[in-house]
Write an enzyme that holds these catalytic residues in place. Structure first.
Site, short mmCIF file in Angstrom:
data_model
loop_
_atom_site.label_atom_id
_atom_site.label_comp_id
_atom_site.label_asym_id
_atom_site.label_seq_id
_atom_site.Cartn_x
_atom_site.Cartn_y
_atom_site.Cartn_z
N SER A 271 0.17 4.50 4.93
CA SER A 271 -0.81 3.13 4.53
C SER A 271 -2.18 3.01 4.93
O SER A 271 -2.80 2.74 4.29
CB SER A 271 -0.37 1.74 4.46
OG SER A 271 1.22 1.52 3.92
N ARG A 272 -2.06 2.74 5.85
CA ARG A 272 -3.59 2.67 7.08
C ARG A 272 -4.42 3.73 6.72
O ARG A 272 -5.95 4.01 6.51
CB ARG A 272 -3.36 2.73 8.79
CG ARG A 272 -3.27 1.74 8.90
CD ARG A 272 -2.71 1.17 10.58
NE ARG A 272 -2.50 0.01 10.41
CZ ARG A 272 -1.50 -0.21 10.64
NH1 ARG A 272 -0.04 0.17 10.86
NH2 ARG A 272 -1.27 -2.06 12.06
N VAL B 89 6.81 12.15 5.48
CA VAL B 89 6.19 12.92 4.63
C VAL B 89 4.28 13.14 5.09
O VAL B 89 3.93 11.79 5.38
CB VAL B 89 6.66 12.38 3.68
CG1 VAL B 89 5.91 12.42 2.56
CG2 VAL B 89 8.02 11.53 2.97
N GLN C 214 3.44 -9.66 13.44
CA GLN C 214 3.60 -8.49 13.91
C GLN C 214 1.60 -7.38 14.56
O GLN C 214 2.14 -6.43 15.09
CB GLN C 214 4.11 -7.56 13.29
CG GLN C 214 3.56 -6.13 11.87
CD GLN C 214 5.03 -6.00 11.52
OE1 GLN C 214 5.26 -6.29 10.67
NE2 GLN C 214 4.69 -4.44 11.24
N ALA D 179 0.69 -1.67 -0.31
CA ALA D 179 -0.14 0.22 -0.02
C ALA D 179 0.44 1.48 0.00
O ALA D 179 0.96 2.29 0.91
CB ALA D 179 -0.95 0.19 0.91
N LYS E 183 7.96 8.10 11.58
CA LYS E 183 7.36 8.13 11.44
C LYS E 183 6.52 6.54 12.51
O LYS E 183 6.25 6.78 13.24
CB LYS E 183 6.08 7.90 10.37
CG LYS E 183 4.17 7.96 10.74
CD LYS E 183 3.14 7.66 9.98
CE LYS E 183 3.07 6.44 9.24
NZ LYS E 183 2.45 5.97 10.44
N GLY F 267 6.02 8.73 1.09
CA GLY F 267 6.88 8.41 2.02
C GLY F 267 8.23 7.02 1.69
O GLY F 267 9.06 6.75 2.24
N HIS F 268 6.92 6.02 1.06
CA HIS F 268 7.89 5.11 0.78
C HIS F 268 8.86 5.52 -0.46
O HIS F 268 9.87 4.65 -0.60
CB HIS F 268 7.21 3.75 0.72
CG HIS F 268 5.80 3.43 1.26
ND1 HIS F 268 4.81 2.81 2.01
CD2 HIS F 268 6.99 2.13 2.41
CE1 HIS F 268 4.30 2.41 2.19
NE2 HIS F 268 5.20 2.14 3.54
O1 PAF Z 1 6.73 -1.28 8.69
C1 PAF Z 1 6.42 -1.97 8.55
O2 PAF Z 1 5.81 -1.79 7.19
C2 PAF Z 1 6.73 -3.21 8.78
O3 PAF Z 1 6.65 -3.13 10.25
C3 PAF Z 1 8.02 -3.29 8.37
C4 PAF Z 1 9.70 -3.15 8.93
C5 PAF Z 1 7.72 -3.52 6.96
C6 PAF Z 1 8.21 -5.03 9.03
O4 PAF Z 1 6.97 -5.95 8.21
#
Ligand code: PAF
Length: 284
Positions: A186-187, A176, A61, A32, A149, A36-37
């Site tokens: 992404s959320r 960003v 996670q 997503a 972030k 920022g990415h």
């Molecule tokens: O920040 C994220 O998107 C996640 O926590 C990561 C670092 C890709 C690990 O799943």
């Protein structure tokens, strides 16, 4: 750009790249993708011979099953975006490929995980450390890129890298933001239009706290942020913390610090968002 789904293939690819002397930049993500990415990916493409991005929504996670189920998955759009920023390889495995057997690993990050995200999302950083450790081993990057972030995540990953002697440089880029201040995440894709507007109050709350830093004691700032957000429909504050930017431990007297991190987590409707700013105290 080549898309790799198998662990064996990413290992072979990385080995060949390293043997031919290429430097590897790595941007781990859960997809997503947003600006920022893309900023991290552009930086990686500029600073390394090869850029590898991973997209993997890591089940270990998520402490909330609905959050995992509803996490936005936009693989086709993500691939199109990756092609615009000089990404050479996308590693996009499925869960069975990454977790061939149930992981029993337990990490402890001491006081770092007893506050904020660690306190409110039990097991979250154990899952992050597990997947980031696996990905570092598979991708063997020279540099790995993360966004500010997720400030506490960066601190956890730094401890992981130092603790396990990963031979890589950790690079952290500033958050960003949208033009109205909302931190890109992404959320955000899960917010409806009204909630998207409401979500800007998180950044406004951080700005209010920043303005109050030298005027009020910490407890009163926390109180006024709680009251401010209580007055906003559909917002439920989980925590607002004034923390040491390195240790992330709560600060009680800001006059003892040169910098503090203002960190917030709140639900907007059903969507949990986090944000933070680091404030230089000689600038307020
Ligand atoms: O920040 C994220 O998107 C996640 O926590 C990561 C670092 C890709 C690990 O799943």
């Amino acid at each position: 750009m080549e898309v790799i789904e198998q662990v064996g293939t990413i290992r072979q690819t990385v080995q060949a790249l390293r043997c031919s002397g290429k430097t590897i930049g790595f941007v781990p993500t859960m997809g997503a993708l947003h600006e920022g990415h893309l900023q991290l990916l552009r930086a990686s493409a500029q600073e390394n011979d090869i850029t590898i991005c991973s997209i993997f929504v890591n089940p270990t996670q998520f402490n909330n099953p609905d959050d995992y189920k509803l996490y936005p998955r936009t693989m086709e759009e993500d691939i199109a975006l990756l092609k615009t920023v000089g990404c050479n390889y996308l590693f996009a495995p499925n869960a069975g490929e990454v977790y061939r057997e149930q992981t029993l690993l337990q990490f402890s990050f001491g006081v770092l995980e007893t506050v904020m995200e660690g306190e409110h999302r039990p097991g979250h950083f154990n899952g992050v450390a597990t997947i980031v450790g696996k990905l570092f081993n598979l991708v063997q990057p020279h540099k790995a890129y993360f966004g500010q972030k997720d400030l506490q995540q960066v601190a956890i990953v730094r401890q992981l890298v130092n603790g396990l002697s990963f031979n890589l440089e950790l690079v952290c880029y500033p958050t960003v933001r949208e033009t109205d201040g909302l931190a890109m995440s992404s959320r955000n894709k899960r917010l409806n239009e009204e909630q998207r507007q409401i979500a800007t109050h998180l950044y406004k709350a951080l700005q209010q706290a920043k303005a109050e830093l030298k005027q009020k004691p910490v407890a009163s700032i926390k109180q006024s942020i709680a009251e401010y957000l209580q007055s906003i429909n559909q917002v439920a504050l989980e925590y607002f913390e004034i923390a040491d930017p390195d240790t992330l431990q709560p600060v009680e007297d800001v006059s003892k610090y040169k910098q503090v991190a203002l960190c917030i987590a709140a639900f907007v409707g059903e969507v949990r968002l986090i944000d933070n700013i680091i404030v230089n105290l000689n600038e307020v």
